[in-house]
Design an enzyme around this catalytic site. Structure first.
Site, PDB file in Angstrom:
ATOM      1  N   GLU A 192     -31.453 -50.265 -47.291  1.00 35.91           N
ATOM      2  CA  GLU A 192     -30.761 -49.887 -46.052  1.00 35.91           C
ATOM      3  C   GLU A 192     -29.765 -48.754 -46.275  1.00 35.91           C
ATOM      4  O   GLU A 192     -28.624 -48.814 -45.826  1.00 35.91           O
ATOM      5  CB  GLU A 192     -30.058 -51.105 -45.447  1.00 35.91           C
ATOM      6  CG  GLU A 192     -31.027 -52.178 -45.009  1.00 35.91           C
ATOM      7  CD  GLU A 192     -30.387 -53.341 -44.257  1.00 35.91           C
ATOM      8  OE1 GLU A 192     -29.207 -53.618 -44.496  1.00 35.91           O
ATOM      9  OE2 GLU A 192     -31.084 -53.959 -43.439  1.00 35.91           O
ATOM     10  N   GLU A 241     -26.071 -65.090 -38.340  1.00 35.50           N
ATOM     11  CA  GLU A 241     -26.390 -63.770 -37.796  1.00 35.50           C
ATOM     12  C   GLU A 241     -27.545 -63.820 -36.805  1.00 35.50           C
ATOM     13  O   GLU A 241     -27.508 -63.184 -35.760  1.00 35.50           O
ATOM     14  CB  GLU A 241     -26.740 -62.801 -38.940  1.00 35.50           C
ATOM     15  CG  GLU A 241     -27.196 -61.440 -38.431  1.00 35.50           C
ATOM     16  CD  GLU A 241     -27.551 -60.450 -39.541  1.00 35.50           C
ATOM     17  OE1 GLU A 241     -27.399 -60.789 -40.726  1.00 35.50           O
ATOM     18  OE2 GLU A 241     -27.989 -59.333 -39.200  1.00 35.50           O
ATOM     19  N   ASP A 271     -35.848 -61.244 -43.216  1.00 34.25           N
ATOM     20  CA  ASP A 271     -34.386 -61.141 -43.184  1.00 34.25           C
ATOM     21  C   ASP A 271     -33.724 -62.280 -42.429  1.00 34.25           C
ATOM     22  O   ASP A 271     -33.339 -62.105 -41.281  1.00 34.25           O
ATOM     23  CB  ASP A 271     -33.991 -59.811 -42.524  1.00 34.25           C
ATOM     24  CG  ASP A 271     -32.499 -59.557 -42.583  1.00 34.25           C
ATOM     25  OD1 ASP A 271     -31.807 -60.318 -43.261  1.00 34.25           O
ATOM     26  OD2 ASP A 271     -32.036 -58.591 -41.949  1.00 34.25           O
TER      27      ASP A 271
HETATM   28  C1  BDP Z   1     -29.043 -57.795 -42.585  1.00 38.99           C
HETATM   29  C2  BDP Z   1     -27.764 -57.540 -41.876  1.00 38.99           C
HETATM   30  C3  BDP Z   1     -26.971 -56.421 -42.488  1.00 38.99           C
HETATM   31  C4  BDP Z   1     -26.820 -56.682 -43.973  1.00 38.99           C
HETATM   32  C5  BDP Z   1     -28.182 -56.822 -44.592  1.00 38.99           C
HETATM   33  C6  BDP Z   1     -28.115 -57.220 -46.047  1.00 38.99           C
HETATM   34  O1  BDP Z   1     -28.061 -57.242 -40.528  1.00 38.99           O
HETATM   35  O2  BDP Z   1     -25.740 -56.375 -41.846  1.00 38.99           O
HETATM   36  O3  BDP Z   1     -26.114 -55.660 -44.597  1.00 38.99           O
HETATM   37  O4  BDP Z   1     -28.887 -57.851 -43.962  1.00 38.99           O
HETATM   38  O5  BDP Z   1     -28.318 -58.407 -46.326  1.00 38.99           O
HETATM   39  O6  BDP Z   1     -29.455 -59.070 -42.201  1.00 38.99           O
HETATM   40  O7  BDP Z   1     -27.895 -56.396 -46.917  1.00 38.99           O
END
Ligand code: BDP
Length: 684
Positions: free
Chosen positions: A266, A367, A339
């Site tokens: 990301e 989340e 996720d």
């Molecule tokens: C996702 C979240 C994000 C996190 C990412 C992670 O939306 O905010 O930074 O995972 O785990 O679920 O690195």
């Protein structure tokens, strides 16, 4: 506020409501009813002193009784495990004694018999705080950070120390022994001297409770903080920089746990930016930490928009590196391959990666499960995950056994949970979200525990009338129904959000409300729901079979074939693995469309039942917590309705089939629903 209509009810209320206000601050450690006790402990240490104090504060055994705390070898006790003996607690370490004391006191409060040996399954049981230096918490719904305040205020106050001690105590009481105190999307400055001073202060407070501190680090720190021309893990200057930083940390925190790293994920920097592998990056940090006894938790949360299936990527990238990591590296893998979705099958790396230690990452903060608005107990989800058979070393290779060291015997074992803790009075935003913190700790200690037992314990500790052993009417009228509600709550949420294997159909950004339509122009397709649900006139679901993305083949047999075949694929994962026509016949005989509609409806109906369950237990709950949960349930219910209506009306555009006539009709129009921006924070 609730309205009482009759005098009779008022009198009943006066008799039953405990005199003290309940804010939820005390979590599952509510005081009351300590009997005098004599504690005999061999030796002295800060940890033993805590154990003694806890006994004095909470003893509900025989008044004037004696409890012996002894440190001794015991063939059956391992690590920080303990034995509850007829006269007290025996352990190898002071921390083992403290854990034994918590267990003893909890058993007294919940009326469970004491006795026997208890050993931790995972050596490291760690919370991951996604807390930023400015005091915000990424995906945190319980208020601002308990560790960072933002601005220039790194100075440590007495109030900070008190707060951290209360936090550490809660963790110790459920066996959690580590905490990563900053976000995986890490700020480089956490490695600078002023920040490290605060880290030291935190570690000093947490130490007697047996909670070690870890840090998330940004891979580009050598360039960003150290002003080096590169952060290439094979560059000598970079290696030397990390060694020096690590030494600097250990000078302040001699028992520092190690680093957590999100790299090439990301948009975060990583070794691939320099043409190196994840192993090169992880090993370089591992070598810097090894002389001090630290570990690296290297995350496998990677996905590239070019790949046709996000669910395949952690496995494709990490499996070829199996065996190439140093012994003090653990690969941290989210429970599912995408996720933290409401429900996912387990990530196929579990059980497959054998030559490298692998640790599960669970998400305690909700989340994707209603933030701190929905009442969702995650115990059943984690139980399903930890008990899933990976077949990695033949039948009986559960995820738990594949990661806790029992199957593959690596030097380190660990499990992490993304924390749901903040500055809110009740720590977690929702009173019932505390149960998820509790459940994580209990399962990290013993992944074989049933979520029913955990819910039972937690409810007794958290809601039983103060100072009394719970029993009789309270058990029947409160415990039974509320436990039932908790145990159904996760499946209910799956049903009104993403039944039958659907996943990631959230509105963009906040991940709270529905957004199956959400696909702004130019956005990465793997960040939009249509990528995941693939709904069209021909059907719905992501084809991960051998004819599709072939993600099924990442699982060991017999799972690969079982998931691949629509006849044998469990219906709970159906649309995760298959793209099927709307008229596909389900085991019930219903069409897929009808089955989907029924799921959405039943999810919503269960939440409406929860409202009734809760209102009925009012005489057994203090007014503060009763009203808070009642009000959350109203929003929960309203938003579950929005989920159901939005998803059904949206998918109906493709199925062109009627919502089964026996079901409730939607109460809003799709156009309206598409415009709703759900206020997703309970702070607004
Ligand atoms: C996702 C979240 C994000 C996190 C990412 C992670 O939306 O905010 O930074 O995972 O785990 O679920 O690195």
């Amino acid at each position: 506020m609730t309205m009482r209509t009759t005098i009779g009810a008022w009198v009943l209320w006066m008799a039953l409501v405990p005199a003290r206000a309940e804010t939820g601050r005390e979590l599952w450690l509510r005081e009351g009813g300590g009997n005098p006790v004599d504690v005999v402990a061999a030796g002295e240490s800060a940890t033993l002193e805590l154990a003694r104090r806890e006994l004095v504060r909470g003893w509900r055994g025989k008044a004037g009784g004696t409890v012996r705390l002894e440190i001794a070898a015991d063939a059956e006790v391992r690590g920080d495990g303990y034995r509850l003996t007829p006269s007290g607690v025996r352990a190898r370490t002071g921390l083992g004694l403290l854990y034994g004391v918590y267990d003893l006191l909890s058993r007294q409060r919940t009326g469970r018999p004491a006795g026997g040996v208890s050993n931790p399954a995972y050596a490291r049981r760690i919370l991951n705080h996604w807390d930023n230096p400015d005091g915000t918490v990424e995906r945190g719904y319980g208020g601002r950070s308990i560790f960072w305040r933002g601005g220039d205020s790194l100075a440590v106050t007495d109030a900070d120390r008190e707060l951290w001690a209360a936090y550490a105590r809660a963790n110790a009481s459920i066996g959690i022994n580590g905490t990563v105190i900053n976000n995986v999307n890490a700020a480089p400055e956490v490695l600078s001297a002023p920040y490290l001073e605060r880290v030291k202060a935190i570690a000093d407070v947490l130490r007697p409770w047996g909670v070690r501190v870890y840090l998330s680090v940004k891979f580009s720190s050598p360039a960003q903080l150290g002003k080096l021309p590169t952060s290439d893990p094979l560059d000598g200057r970079v290696v030397a920089w990390w060694k020096e930083r690590v030494a600097e940390i250990y000078r302040r925190v001699p028992d520092f746990g190690g680093f957590l790293v999100k790299a090439n994920s990301e948009g975060q920097p990583g070794p691939q930016d320099f043409g190196r592998t994840h192993a090169d990056g992880a090993n370089m940090l591992a070598d810097a930490l090894a002389p001090h006894g630290g570990i690296v938790m290297w995350r496998a949360f990677v996905y590239d928009p070019e790949d046709r299936d996000r669910a395949r990527q952690a496995f494709s990238e990490f499996m070829p590196l199996d065996g190439r990591f140093r012994p003090n590296v653990i690969i941290q893998v989210k429970n599912g391959p995408v996720d933290f979705q409401p429900r996912e099958p387990f990530n196929p790396l579990f059980g497959a990666m054998k030559k490298t230690a692998v640790m599960p990452e669970l998400q305690i903060t909700q989340e994707y499960l209603g933030h701190s608005i929905h009442l969702v107990f995650l115990g059943p989800m984690w139980e399903e995950f930890l008990q899933s058979d990976t077949y990695g070393a033949g039948p009986g290779s559960s995820v738990a056994r594949a990661t806790d060291g029992s199957l593959f015997g690596h030097p380190h074992s660990a499990i992490a949970g993304v924390a749901n803790v903040g500055l809110d009075a009740n720590w977690c935003g929702h009173h019932f979200a505390q149960a998820n913190w509790y459940a994580f700790g209990r399962l990290a200690w013993d992944p074989g525990l049933a979520s029913r037992e955990i819910a039972d314990e937690w409810l007794r500790l958290t809601f039983a009338p103060r100072g009394e052993a719970p029993g009789g009417a309270w058990e029947e009228e409160f415990l039974g129904p509320v436990r039932g509600m908790m145990l159904q709550s996760w499946e209910a949420a799956v049903d009104y959000m993403m039944p039958l294997g659907l996943h990631h159909i959230f509105a963009g950004g906040h991940h709270y409300g529905p957004g199956p339509w959400y696909a702004p122009k130019g956005m990465r397709p793997d960040w939009t729901p249509p990528y995941y649900h693939q709904a069209d006139a021909g059907g719905i679901g992501f084809d991960r079979t051998r004819r599709g993305s072939d993600a099924v083949s990442q699982y060991a047999e017999p799972l690969a074939s079982r998931f691949d075949d629509v006849e044998t694929c469990p219906e709970k994962y159906l649309l995760w693995f298959h793209h099927l026509p709307w008229t596909h016949r389900m085991k019930s005989g219903r069409t897929l469309w009808d089955a989907l509609a029924h799921r959405y409806q039943s999810g919503l109906e269960r939440v409406r039942e929860f409202q009734k369950v809760w209102d009925r237990v009012e005489p057994h709950v203090d007014a503060e917590r009763f009203a808070a949960v009642q009000s959350k349930l109203r929003r929960h219910c309203r938003d579950a309705q929005i989920w159901k209506d939005a998803c059904l009306l949206y998918f109906q555009q493709f199925s062109r089939m009627p919502i089964p006539y026996e079901l409730e009709r939607p109460v809003q129009d799709l156009e309206e629903l598409m415009k709703i921006e759900l206020p997703w924070s309970h702070h607004n």
